[in-house]
Scaffold this motif. Sequence first.
Motif, PDB file in Angstrom:
ATOM      1  N   SER A   1      -2.383  -1.738  -3.116  1.00 34.91           N
ATOM      2  CA  SER A   1      -3.146  -2.955  -3.677  1.00 34.91           C
ATOM      3  C   SER A   1      -3.817  -3.160  -4.687  1.00 34.91           C
ATOM      4  O   SER A   1      -4.785  -2.306  -4.957  1.00 34.91           O
TER       5      SER A   1
ATOM      6  N   ALA B   1      -6.658  -7.942   3.501  1.00 36.30           N
ATOM      7  CA  ALA B   1      -6.069  -7.497   2.770  1.00 36.30           C
ATOM      8  C   ALA B   1      -5.645  -6.112   3.267  1.00 36.30           C
ATOM      9  O   ALA B   1      -4.430  -5.535   2.989  1.00 36.30           O
TER      10      ALA B   1
ATOM     11  N   PRO C   1      -3.508 -12.380   0.769  1.00 36.01           N
ATOM     12  CA  PRO C   1      -4.714 -11.357   0.959  1.00 36.01           C
ATOM     13  C   PRO C   1      -5.721 -11.926   0.196  1.00 36.01           C
ATOM     14  O   PRO C   1      -5.766 -12.691  -0.728  1.00 36.01           O
TER      15      PRO C   1
ATOM     16  N   THR D   1      -7.536 -10.130  -3.739  1.00 34.02           N
ATOM     17  CA  THR D   1      -5.949  -9.750  -4.167  1.00 34.02           C
ATOM     18  C   THR D   1      -6.104 -10.103  -5.684  1.00 34.02           C
ATOM     19  O   THR D   1      -7.080 -10.911  -6.369  1.00 34.02           O
TER      20      THR D   1
ATOM     21  N   HIS E   1      -1.787 -13.990  -7.320  1.00 33.59           N
ATOM     22  CA  HIS E   1      -1.007 -14.161  -5.831  1.00 33.59           C
ATOM     23  C   HIS E   1      -1.554 -15.633  -5.578  1.00 33.59           C
ATOM     24  O   HIS E   1      -0.630 -16.453  -4.763  1.00 33.59           O
TER      25      HIS E   1
ATOM     26  N   ASN F   1       0.986  -7.130  -0.810  1.00 35.14           N
ATOM     27  CA  ASN F   1       0.469  -6.090  -2.267  1.00 35.14           C
ATOM     28  C   ASN F   1       0.162  -4.631  -1.871  1.00 35.14           C
ATOM     29  O   ASN F   1      -1.229  -4.915  -1.805  1.00 35.14           O
ATOM     30  N   TYR F   2       1.152  -4.174  -1.649  1.00 31.33           N
ATOM     31  CA  TYR F   2       0.824  -2.568  -1.441  1.00 31.33           C
ATOM     32  C   TYR F   2       1.427  -1.588  -2.319  1.00 31.33           C
ATOM     33  O   TYR F   2       2.695  -1.885  -2.213  1.00 31.33           O
TER      34      TYR F   2
END
Length: 405
Positions: free
Chosen positions: A175, A145, A122, A125, A129, A172-173
């Motif tokens: 986020s 994202a 994403p 982010t 990552h 990534n939630y």
Amino acid sequence: MEEFHKVRRLPPYVFEQVNRLKASARSRGADIIDLGMGNPDLPTPKSIVDKLCEVVRDPRTHRYSSSRGIPGLRRAQAAYYARRFGVKLDPESQIVATLGSKEGFANMAQAITAPGDVVLCPNPTYPIHAFGFIMSGGVIRSMQAEPDEGFIPALERAVRHSIPKPLALILNYPSNPTACVATLDFYKDVVAFARKNDIIILSDLAYAEIYFEGAPPPSVLQVPGAMDVTVEFTSMSKTFSMPGWRMGFAVGNERLISALSRVKSYLDYGAFTPIQVAATAGLNSDGAEIDEVRSVYRRRRDVLVDSFGRAGWHVPPPPATMFAWAPIPEPFKAMGSLEFSKLLVEQADVAVAPGIGFGEHGDDYVRIALVENEHRIRQAARSIKRFLASAAQNADNVVPLSARR
Ligand SMILES: Cc1ncc(COP(=O)(O)O)c(C=O)c1O
């Protein structure tokens, strides 16, 4: 001398520029309200600290520990996943303790990446990552994202147009930095796609317990069949206010967990045993401390949204995480997030994180961390109100030509 190959791939930390300004303002006596770094300010619960103190007195705990995590800690993590998500994990083969989730994520990248492997990440982010993979010789293709209806078509496009086919997809939630949350239905679609296309899912669930609205954030592993392709990372840093302790977990697919364990067995001996025992006690506790942490962040969030709004800066209320993702006020948009963040330190005594530090698509935003108390957040809002008012008076000079993008 030419810069080293790996170091050349790591751009200077954007946040460092704001940090330098902050330090120099403080050295001049300014009282900077620091909403920049996501460094929790709340104390670790007393029961966890007490457990550490008790265990550290036993000299047997002073030896090298277990790289994968002591068995009791892995069992506690399995019990947490069963309780919280209804996901059954084998502590022997599907769980490894990490030195914070950041370390786990970076070493997973190292374990699975061949030079040139494409990873879908994403943008914006949390920097590791992307850079975990860049340091491992991988190549990043940015993904939106937001977990909305555009995500799967974007994923299809990314896979169709990437040669070689992507190795992994990062989720990534809730986020960091956008505070977006995902639903289980979203995860179902992503897992189906990943299974069909043989793509690894790496899910960063560091903010599993910091949520304010609706149902608690789900785990990707709740989706039947997700275990075939997924590893998920969780952290004690935010949930239990233990950022300095460096304790997190990777759980999921056995082959991936085994690859991470192998790399880690060459690199570390695990966290200090007393830390692992204290973390076990935290995970096995009744959850009252987590509720308290959540309610502190919720109150701060409400104060932030309300007081900044009344100061003239509309900040959308984040549904989760300890961050607000705030659009740069219109008159300042053209200068970009780094220059705007510098201006806030210099003219409002408030530090925030420039959105550009999370990726190019973050440049219209700054991230505001809920790491000062309610009184200080109100103080920041008053200061920003003065700053916005004086900027309005000098409308023509709000964005110096030199700072325009
Ligand atoms: C999304 C996300 N993942 C991971 C981390 C790092 O957590 P840890 O302290 O467990 O390494 C953070 C910390 O800010 C984060 O925001």
